[in-house]
Design an enzyme around this catalytic site. Sequence first.
Site, short mmCIF file in Angstrom:
data_model
loop_
_atom_site.label_atom_id
_atom_site.label_comp_id
_atom_site.label_asym_id
_atom_site.label_seq_id
_atom_site.Cartn_x
_atom_site.Cartn_y
_atom_site.Cartn_z
N ASN A 11 58.42 23.19 102.38
CA ASN A 11 57.87 24.55 102.33
C ASN A 11 58.26 25.20 103.66
O ASN A 11 57.71 24.85 104.71
CB ASN A 11 56.36 24.47 102.17
CG ASN A 11 55.68 25.78 101.89
OD1 ASN A 11 54.46 25.87 102.00
ND2 ASN A 11 56.40 26.82 101.51
N ASN A 56 54.36 36.35 102.84
CA ASN A 56 55.13 35.69 101.78
C ASN A 56 56.56 36.22 101.75
O ASN A 56 56.86 37.29 102.31
CB ASN A 56 54.48 35.95 100.42
CG ASN A 56 53.15 35.26 100.27
OD1 ASN A 56 53.00 34.10 100.61
ND2 ASN A 56 52.17 36.00 99.75
N CYS A 65 47.92 29.75 104.75
CA CYS A 65 49.04 28.88 104.37
C CYS A 65 48.84 27.54 105.08
O CYS A 65 48.94 27.47 106.31
CB CYS A 65 50.37 29.51 104.76
SG CYS A 65 51.79 28.47 104.37
N ASN A 133 42.50 31.56 99.96
CA ASN A 133 43.40 32.29 99.07
C ASN A 133 43.17 31.78 97.65
O ASN A 133 42.61 30.71 97.44
CB ASN A 133 44.87 32.17 99.52
CG ASN A 133 45.34 30.72 99.59
OD1 ASN A 133 44.60 29.79 99.31
ND2 ASN A 133 46.58 30.52 99.99
N ASN A 164 47.91 31.73 93.16
CA ASN A 164 48.76 30.55 93.18
C ASN A 164 48.37 29.69 91.99
O ASN A 164 47.20 29.64 91.60
CB ASN A 164 48.55 29.77 94.49
CG ASN A 164 48.81 30.63 95.71
OD1 ASN A 164 49.94 30.90 96.07
ND2 ASN A 164 47.74 31.06 96.37
N GLU A 180 53.81 29.51 93.82
CA GLU A 180 53.13 30.23 94.89
C GLU A 180 53.23 31.74 94.69
O GLU A 180 54.32 32.27 94.44
CB GLU A 180 53.70 29.85 96.25
CG GLU A 180 53.25 28.48 96.73
CD GLU A 180 53.34 28.35 98.23
OE1 GLU A 180 52.86 29.25 98.95
OE2 GLU A 180 53.92 27.35 98.69
N ARG A 181 52.10 32.38 94.81
CA ARG A 181 52.03 33.84 94.74
C ARG A 181 52.98 34.45 95.77
O ARG A 181 52.95 34.13 96.95
CB ARG A 181 50.60 34.27 95.03
CG ARG A 181 50.37 35.76 95.08
CD ARG A 181 48.93 36.08 95.43
NE ARG A 181 48.53 35.53 96.72
CZ ARG A 181 47.43 35.88 97.38
NH1 ARG A 181 46.59 36.75 96.85
NH2 ARG A 181 47.14 35.34 98.53
N CYS A 189 52.71 22.97 98.82
CA CYS A 189 51.72 24.01 99.12
C CYS A 189 50.47 23.31 99.64
O CYS A 189 49.81 22.57 98.88
CB CYS A 189 51.40 24.84 97.88
SG CYS A 189 50.14 26.11 98.16
N GLY A 190 50.14 23.52 100.92
CA GLY A 190 49.01 22.84 101.52
C GLY A 190 47.68 23.28 100.94
O GLY A 190 46.83 22.45 100.59
N THR A 191 47.49 24.60 100.81
CA THR A 191 46.23 25.06 100.22
C THR A 191 46.18 24.70 98.74
O THR A 191 45.11 24.45 98.19
CB THR A 191 46.05 26.58 100.40
OG1 THR A 191 47.17 27.28 99.84
CG2 THR A 191 45.89 26.94 101.87
#
Length: 246
Positions: A11, A56, A65, A133, A164, A180-181, A189-191
């Site tokens: 990422n 983004n 993020c 998010n 997302n 991912e949005r 994607c960590g979140t």
Amino acid sequence: MKFVKMHGLGNDFVVVDGPLSLTADEVEAICDRRRGVGADGVLAVTPDPVRMDYWNADGSAAEMCGNGLRCVTRYAVDRGWADASGFVVTTAVGDLAVAMLDDRIARVEIGTATIGEAVDFDGFDFQRVDVGNPHAVTFVPDPGSAPVESVGAALENATPGGTNVEFASLGDMITMRTWERGCGETLACGTGAVAVATAARHRGAVGDRVPIRLLGGELIVEFEGDKAWITGPAEYSFAGEWAGRP
């Protein structure tokens, strides 16, 4: 404009010194993988106190993020702006504690993840999760064959403000893919990993320490009380100068 290219499990981000204000068109141009530097987003890191601002790839500002926060942690430590043993990064969702565990592995606080409503969309049962998010998580037998692009894009567009979207499977280790949005599918994607772990924990399927395999590698999600943390690498790719701005 001088930059460093960094990534967390693939990422990838263009990282620049802040404070810096970028237009949506500038961010989109920087992230263009044919005519720009190429990235999933842009991170501006400001010292004293350390602050993270994130956009983004489509130029939209994002609240949070997780992979980017790990990169910010290493970036700040390597520039002597913070102590590797632990400091706080100011973000759009509040102050978050971070630390470097060694020269490349960061452990960062993501904050509180909140279970939202269940949603039936295009034949899939999604669980909404707020991680600072928005996320929508569904569990499937095989994320590798899941319609991430088509259903992910459709659900993002059908959600006010976007979301997302994660497709994950439960097993000896959770595996997942993320739409991912504002970016499309990314390698990690960590979140999103926190959202998946939270949804799995809500089902009673996992405990407080959750290894998760993403397309780009493995992250560890941990819960301490009502706070979630992620541990994983933050890597450099290259440095350069973008000619689109002095």
